[in-house]
Design a protein around this motif. Structure first.
Motif, short mmCIF file in Angstrom:
data_model
loop_
_atom_site.label_atom_id
_atom_site.label_comp_id
_atom_site.label_asym_id
_atom_site.label_seq_id
_atom_site.Cartn_x
_atom_site.Cartn_y
_atom_site.Cartn_z
N PRO A 101 2.40 5.19 -8.18
CA PRO A 101 1.60 5.89 -6.99
C PRO A 101 0.68 5.08 -6.44
O PRO A 101 0.23 5.42 -5.21
CB PRO A 101 0.64 6.73 -8.24
CG PRO A 101 0.51 5.97 -9.35
CD PRO A 101 1.98 5.16 -9.49
N GLU A 102 0.35 3.82 -6.63
CA GLU A 102 -0.49 2.99 -5.77
C GLU A 102 -0.25 1.52 -5.86
O GLU A 102 0.77 1.04 -6.93
CB GLU A 102 -1.84 2.95 -6.13
CG GLU A 102 -2.22 2.80 -7.66
CD GLU A 102 -3.70 3.13 -8.04
OE1 GLU A 102 -4.20 2.07 -8.67
OE2 GLU A 102 -4.30 4.12 -7.58
N ALA B 95 0.71 -1.34 0.12
CA ALA B 95 0.00 -0.10 0.03
C ALA B 95 0.91 1.21 0.13
O ALA B 95 1.95 1.25 0.41
CB ALA B 95 -0.76 -0.05 1.24
N ARG B 96 0.41 2.13 -0.44
CA ARG B 96 0.93 3.55 -0.68
C ARG B 96 0.44 4.70 0.27
O ARG B 96 -0.68 4.58 0.69
CB ARG B 96 0.83 4.28 -2.12
CG ARG B 96 1.60 3.16 -3.16
CD ARG B 96 3.05 3.04 -2.67
NE ARG B 96 4.01 2.41 -3.92
CZ ARG B 96 4.14 1.23 -4.13
NH1 ARG B 96 3.78 0.27 -3.20
NH2 ARG B 96 5.12 1.16 -5.14
N PRO B 97 1.19 5.33 0.82
CA PRO B 97 2.54 5.82 0.70
C PRO B 97 3.60 4.64 1.39
O PRO B 97 2.92 4.14 2.47
CB PRO B 97 2.97 6.99 1.19
CG PRO B 97 1.72 7.18 2.39
CD PRO B 97 0.52 6.40 1.86
N ALA C 181 -7.82 -2.31 -7.84
CA ALA C 181 -9.08 -1.55 -7.23
C ALA C 181 -10.41 -2.24 -8.15
O ALA C 181 -11.41 -2.16 -7.70
CB ALA C 181 -8.69 -0.05 -7.71
N ASP C 182 -10.06 -2.70 -9.31
CA ASP C 182 -11.27 -3.20 -9.98
C ASP C 182 -10.80 -4.73 -10.21
O ASP C 182 -10.24 -5.05 -11.60
CB ASP C 182 -11.49 -2.38 -11.34
CG ASP C 182 -12.49 -2.91 -12.28
OD1 ASP C 182 -13.21 -3.94 -11.92
OD2 ASP C 182 -12.74 -2.14 -13.26
N TRP C 183 -11.76 -5.41 -9.46
CA TRP C 183 -11.43 -6.93 -9.62
C TRP C 183 -11.87 -7.58 -11.02
O TRP C 183 -11.34 -8.65 -11.50
CB TRP C 183 -12.27 -7.54 -8.53
CG TRP C 183 -11.33 -7.62 -7.20
CD1 TRP C 183 -11.30 -6.75 -6.17
CD2 TRP C 183 -10.14 -8.66 -6.93
NE1 TRP C 183 -10.32 -7.26 -5.43
CE2 TRP C 183 -9.50 -8.40 -5.81
CE3 TRP C 183 -9.63 -9.60 -7.67
CZ2 TRP C 183 -8.74 -8.90 -5.14
CZ3 TRP C 183 -8.55 -10.39 -7.26
CH2 TRP C 183 -7.99 -9.78 -5.91
N ASP C 184 -12.98 -6.97 -11.74
CA ASP C 184 -13.52 -7.28 -12.80
C ASP C 184 -12.46 -7.51 -14.06
O ASP C 184 -12.10 -8.30 -14.67
CB ASP C 184 -14.75 -6.93 -13.08
CG ASP C 184 -15.89 -7.27 -12.34
OD1 ASP C 184 -16.01 -8.45 -11.98
OD2 ASP C 184 -16.97 -6.49 -12.13
N ALA C 185 -11.83 -6.29 -14.08
CA ALA C 185 -10.77 -5.74 -15.09
C ALA C 185 -9.51 -6.88 -14.76
O ALA C 185 -9.19 -7.17 -15.69
CB ALA C 185 -10.77 -4.25 -15.09
#
Length: 113
Positions: A85-86, A49-51, A92-96
């Protein structure tokens, strides 16, 4: 990440031991293995995880100094990791994320769900 680096430290101890004992053939083999980029570095940091924490960043900068030892573009990989950056996982998008391997297998064509 730590386990991969520990294995490298153990390998370094073996290398020094082989050299000390005059076992050049075993030392050469161990040195070749040592030069492979450690598993999970920097890929494990990509997932964090960021930061990133200050200690993690310091450790990555110290490891970056080993660039000339490891085969490949170790320093560049660390630079890219620190610039992300992340975190790359979990997505963030499990489907994608789940569809990405299907697209790659189909030559990057859109895949119907």
């Amino acid at each position: 990440m730590i386990d991969g680096l520990r294995r490298r430290m153990d390998g370094l101890a073996l290398y020094v031991g082989f050299m000390t004992l005059g076992l050049e053939k075993q030392a050469a083999r161990e040195r070749a293995v040592l030069r492979y980029t450690p598993l999970s570095v920097p890929s494990g940091v990509n997932r964090m995880a960021r930061p990133l924490g200050e200690d993690t960043v310091k450790a990555m900068h110290l490891l970056r100094e080993l660039d000339s030892f490891f085969a490949g573009d170790f320093a560049d990989e660390i630079d890219r990791t620190l610039a992300v950056p992340e975190a790359t996982y979990p997505p963030a998008d499990w489907d994608a994320y789940m569809k990405a391997p299907q697209r790659e297998g189909a030559g990057n064509a859109d895949v119907a769900p």
